[in-house]
Enzyme design. Structure first.
Site, mmCIF file in Angstrom:
data_model
loop_
_atom_site.group_PDB
_atom_site.id
_atom_site.type_symbol
_atom_site.label_atom_id
_atom_site.label_comp_id
_atom_site.label_asym_id
_atom_site.label_seq_id
_atom_site.Cartn_x
_atom_site.Cartn_y
_atom_site.Cartn_z
ATOM 1 N N LEU A 297 -5.174 2.122 19.088
ATOM 2 C CA LEU A 297 -6.349 3.041 19.130
ATOM 3 C C LEU A 297 -7.526 1.731 19.237
ATOM 4 O O LEU A 297 -7.386 0.906 18.423
ATOM 5 C CB LEU A 297 -6.247 3.592 17.740
ATOM 6 C CG LEU A 297 -7.379 4.761 17.518
ATOM 7 C CD1 LEU A 297 -6.995 5.910 18.465
ATOM 8 C CD2 LEU A 297 -7.066 5.444 15.954
ATOM 9 N N ASP B 118 -0.954 -3.898 5.686
ATOM 10 C CA ASP B 118 -1.380 -3.464 7.052
ATOM 11 C C ASP B 118 -2.765 -2.828 6.799
ATOM 12 O O ASP B 118 -3.811 -3.133 7.612
ATOM 13 C CB ASP B 118 -0.595 -2.306 7.454
ATOM 14 C CG ASP B 118 -0.841 -1.820 8.779
ATOM 15 O OD1 ASP B 118 -0.410 -2.284 10.034
ATOM 16 O OD2 ASP B 118 -1.745 -0.930 8.904
ATOM 17 N N SER C 168 0.808 0.077 17.139
ATOM 18 C CA SER C 168 0.035 1.143 16.383
ATOM 19 C C SER C 168 0.017 2.507 17.269
ATOM 20 O O SER C 168 1.299 2.746 17.417
ATOM 21 C CB SER C 168 -1.359 0.787 16.328
ATOM 22 O OG SER C 168 -2.202 1.547 15.327
ATOM 23 N N GLN C 169 -1.017 3.063 17.505
ATOM 24 C CA GLN C 169 -0.868 4.380 18.175
ATOM 25 C C GLN C 169 0.004 4.301 19.390
ATOM 26 O O GLN C 169 0.588 5.182 19.996
ATOM 27 C CB GLN C 169 -2.430 5.128 18.579
ATOM 28 C CG GLN C 169 -2.300 6.055 19.476
ATOM 29 C CD GLN C 169 -3.637 6.690 19.848
ATOM 30 O OE1 GLN C 169 -4.169 7.422 18.817
ATOM 31 N NE2 GLN C 169 -4.309 6.319 20.865
ATOM 32 N N HIS D 142 -3.753 -4.923 9.798
ATOM 33 C CA HIS D 142 -3.271 -4.177 10.843
ATOM 34 C C HIS D 142 -3.573 -4.869 12.279
ATOM 35 O O HIS D 142 -2.872 -4.962 13.033
ATOM 36 C CB HIS D 142 -3.892 -2.707 10.884
ATOM 37 C CG HIS D 142 -3.493 -1.881 11.986
ATOM 38 N ND1 HIS D 142 -2.120 -1.537 11.931
ATOM 39 C CD2 HIS D 142 -3.976 -1.340 12.889
ATOM 40 C CE1 HIS D 142 -1.928 -0.520 12.764
ATOM 41 N NE2 HIS D 142 -3.170 -0.555 13.490
#
Ligand SMILES: *[C@@H]1O[C@H](CO)[C@@H](O)[C@H](O)[C@H]1NC(C)=O
Ligand SMILES: *[C@@H]1O[C@H](CO)[C@@H](O)[C@H](O)[C@H]1NC(C)=O
Length: 267
Positions: free
Chosen positions: A39, A193, A105-106, A248
């Site tokens: 993202l 994260d 991630s996404q 993250h």
């Protein structure tokens, strides 16, 4: 030179060139790596990871798919899966020995969609780096940057995500065979994260209704082996890595993480 001679010369040259190319490819030996971003990011954020890979495995072709970058990463995931599929499929097809897929991630959810919908895929290592695999609780810190998108609902596993009508979770059913085609599934995440909530979601864990953490192996869909995770695990092909001290946005630039949990799966 006659026309016929000319023709046979051309044929010989083409055969030679093809052989040369073939030898060049087969001596390198590393499978192509495809990276699917997360993202609000894009290819630029993955330069360091790309360097890690080509340094330890010279000659590896690394493609960071340049699609749905930055704000466009908010487009519905099913739409993104379609787009990424069109970019990934030709790379897969020309890689006779298969490919590796790193999804951040996404991007991990996009990759799940890819695995679910690409029958006969040739993904050897599927590396899911800090991805909300079992769901995301509330809003991410990222989404707080965009107040318009703020939602107060709690997002549970397979609920419509971030206001999207078509959830990526539609892909959960019927992709078991495709999951089992993966040679190794690598999951990476950690408690510092700061975005993935609970962080255990990156290792397929989530909250129960009392907000206690339930680990992957106690999940109903794991026990019933709904999408093949349990089979992968019993085959010895599910690897889990947990690191403290990684924010993250730092996962793909951390050499320790790369060296210990990614490098060996990219051969
Ligand atoms: C990189 O990962 C290691 C291992 O978990 C961690 O101790 C370190 O803080 C991380 N460094 C950065 C800059 O994220
Ligand atoms: C990378 O990991 C290997 C073990 O897998 C270790 O021997 C080596 O020292 C590590 N390299 C660095 C620079 O941390």
């Amino acid at each position: 030179m006659t026309r016929a001679e000319m023709k046979s010369l051309v044929v010989i040259l083409i055969v030679r060139l093809t052989l040369n190319l073939f030898t060049a490819c087969s001596t390198e030996g590393y499978k192509p790596v495809i990276i699917v971003h997360g993202l609000f990011d894009g290819p630029k954020q993955f330069e360091i990871l790309k360097r890690f890979i080509t340094k330890s495995h010279p000659g590896t072709i690394v493609s960071v798919i340049d699609l749905y970058d930055h704000l466009f990463s908010l487009e519905p995931l099913w739409k993104q899966v379609e787009g990424f599929k069109n970019a990934v499929y030709p790379i897969m097809q020309s890689a006779t020995d298969g490919i590796h897929l790193i999804c951040f991630s996404q991007g991990g959810l996009v990759c799940r969609g890819l695995i679910a919908t690409l029958d006969n895929h040739n993904v050897h290592s599927l590396i899911l780096l800090s991805s909300p695999l079992a769901g995301q609780y509330g809003d991410t810190a990222y989404l707080k940057l965009f107040p318009k998108l703020l939602k107060s609902e709690i997002y549970r596993f397979c609920y419509t995500r971030w206001g999207q009508r078509v959830s990526i979770c539609n892909y959960w059913n019927g992709w078991r065979e495709n999951v089992l085609r993966i040679k190794t599934l690598i999951l990476i995440g950690g408690p510092d994260d700061g975005v993935i909530t609970p962080w255990q979601s990156s290792l397929f864990g989530f909250y129960d209704k009392n907000e206690n953490i339930v680990g992957m192996k106690d999940m109903d869909w794991y026990i019933k082996d709904v999408f093949g995770l349990k089979t992968l695990h019993s085959r010895g092909d599910l690897k889990e890595y947990m690191y403290s001290g990684v924010l993250h946005t730092k996962w793909h630039a951390n050499y320790t993480v790369y060296n210990e949990s990614i490098d060996e799966w990219l051969t």
